[in-house]
Scaffold this motif. Structure first.
Motif, PDB file in Angstrom:
ATOM      1  N   PHE A  46       5.660  13.451   4.680  1.00  0.00           N
ATOM      2  CA  PHE A  46       6.303  12.428   4.154  1.00  0.00           C
ATOM      3  C   PHE A  46       5.309  11.821   2.886  1.00  0.00           C
ATOM      4  CE2 PHE A  46       4.705  11.297   8.050  1.00  0.00           C
ATOM      5  CZ  PHE A  46       3.592   9.846   8.344  1.00  0.00           C
ATOM      6  N   ASP A  47       6.068  10.696   2.423  1.00  0.00           N
ATOM      7  CA  ASP A  47       4.892   9.601   1.863  1.00  0.00           C
ATOM      8  C   ASP A  47       5.156   8.482   1.995  1.00  0.00           C
ATOM      9  OD1 ASP A  47       4.979  11.030  -0.369  1.00  0.00           O
ATOM     10  OD2 ASP A  47       6.402  10.757  -1.241  1.00  0.00           O
ATOM     11  N   ARG A  48       4.427   7.584   2.505  1.00  0.00           N
ATOM     12  CA  ARG A  48       4.432   6.318   3.359  1.00  0.00           C
ATOM     13  C   ARG A  48       4.372   4.568   2.344  1.00  0.00           C
ATOM     14  NH1 ARG A  48       2.447   5.478   9.176  1.00  0.00           N
ATOM     15  NH2 ARG A  48       4.282   5.895   9.315  1.00  0.00           N
ATOM     16  N   ARG A  81       0.815  -1.661   0.172  1.00  0.00           N
ATOM     17  CA  ARG A  81       0.196   0.296   0.220  1.00  0.00           C
ATOM     18  C   ARG A  81       0.848   1.158   0.085  1.00  0.00           C
ATOM     19  NH1 ARG A  81      -2.438   0.527   5.136  1.00  0.00           N
ATOM     20  NH2 ARG A  81      -1.083  -1.677   5.792  1.00  0.00           N
ATOM     21  N   THR A  82       0.205   2.340  -0.416  1.00  0.00           N
ATOM     22  CA  THR A  82       1.142   3.270  -0.667  1.00  0.00           C
ATOM     23  C   THR A  82       0.404   4.356  -0.420  1.00  0.00           C
ATOM     24  OG1 THR A  82       0.533   4.015  -3.111  1.00  0.00           O
ATOM     25  CG2 THR A  82       2.301   2.892  -2.457  1.00  0.00           C
ATOM     26  N   VAL A 108       7.211   1.989  -7.233  1.00  0.00           N
ATOM     27  CA  VAL A 108       8.411   0.767  -6.461  1.00  0.00           C
ATOM     28  C   VAL A 108       8.056  -0.802  -7.373  1.00  0.00           C
ATOM     29  CG1 VAL A 108       7.070  -0.970  -4.448  1.00  0.00           C
ATOM     30  CG2 VAL A 108       6.473   1.821  -4.473  1.00  0.00           C
ATOM     31  N   ALA A 109       9.190  -1.838  -6.371  1.00  0.00           N
ATOM     32  CA  ALA A 109       9.251  -2.405  -7.304  1.00  0.00           C
ATOM     33  C   ALA A 109       9.649  -4.049  -6.672  1.00  0.00           C
ATOM     34  CB  ALA A 109      10.055  -2.516  -8.435  1.00  0.00           C
ATOM     35  N   VAL A 110       9.349  -4.610  -6.521  1.00  0.00           N
ATOM     36  CA  VAL A 110       9.671  -6.463  -5.415  1.00  0.00           C
ATOM     37  C   VAL A 110      10.726  -6.557  -6.288  1.00  0.00           C
ATOM     38  CG1 VAL A 110       9.223  -8.468  -5.418  1.00  0.00           C
ATOM     39  CG2 VAL A 110       7.026  -7.198  -5.138  1.00  0.00           C
ATOM     40  N   THR A 111      12.223  -6.625  -5.958  1.00  0.00           N
ATOM     41  CA  THR A 111      13.656  -7.201  -6.425  1.00  0.00           C
ATOM     42  C   THR A 111      14.140  -8.245  -5.923  1.00  0.00           C
ATOM     43  OG1 THR A 111      14.823  -5.564  -5.070  1.00  0.00           O
ATOM     44  CG2 THR A 111      14.311  -4.457  -6.752  1.00  0.00           C
ATOM     45  N   GLY A 112      13.080  -8.819  -4.800  1.00  0.00           N
ATOM     46  CA  GLY A 112      14.463 -10.321  -4.558  1.00  0.00           C
ATOM     47  C   GLY A 112      12.597 -11.054  -3.524  1.00  0.00           C
TER      48      GLY A 112
END
Length: 164
Positions: free
Chosen positions: A50-52, A43-44, A125-129
């Protein structure tokens, strides 16, 4: 009782203690392996100042989290560059955590990469692993500002705050 007999009994007792300790040490490790929290959502949100970004996790031990400001994001396992919108990049790792269940099925149904047009600093945002109990996430940001990464429990979450 002879000295030789005492030594033999002492060695036998020491061996029994070591075996008992080894069995006790193995049980919690295998139990912990089954309790790895799995990511179910990202979620963003924009907040004053700030950004969360929040990673929702299933039950289990709260993961340890760390972050690094990096020149580029690297995919765990392959070592390939993860191309993501942003001037600067933040690599976040949570351990133990995963994005799959014990059978290898994904627990996070969303996109592996997405833009965040509703935020002021975080652009993507990216899932990198998702490898060996470590879940890695990358953020592309507009400017280098202070970052705060922490966990919350009940339910488990990883929280990433990036100042504007």
């Amino acid at each position: 009782m002879t000295l030789t007999l005492r030594r033999a009994l002492g060695a036998l007792a020491a061996t029994a203690l070591m075996l008992t300790g080894a069995i006790a040490a193995v049980a919690p490790t295998s139990l912990a392996a089954q309790m790895i929290p799995a990511m179910t959502g990202i979620r963003t949100g924009q907040n004053p100042g700030f950004d969360r970004v929040v990673l929702d996790l299933t039950a289990g031990p709260a993961p340890a989290v760390r972050y690094d400001l990096v020149d580029e994001l690297i995919a765990d396992g392959s070592g390939d560059i993860v191309w993501l919108t942003g001037e600067y990049f933040i690599a976040v790792a949570a351990t133990p955590a995963a994005a799959h269940d014990d059978a290898g099925n994904p627990t996070y149904p969303g996109p592996q990469k997405f833009r965040t047009r509703n935020l002021r600093n975080v652009m993507a945002v990216a899932v990198t692993g998702d490898y060996e109990g470590t879940l890695s996430i990358g953020l592309g940001v507009r400017s280098r500002t202070p970052v705060s990464v922490f966990t919350l429990t009940s339910p488990n979450r990883v929280v990433i705050d990036v100042r504007h």
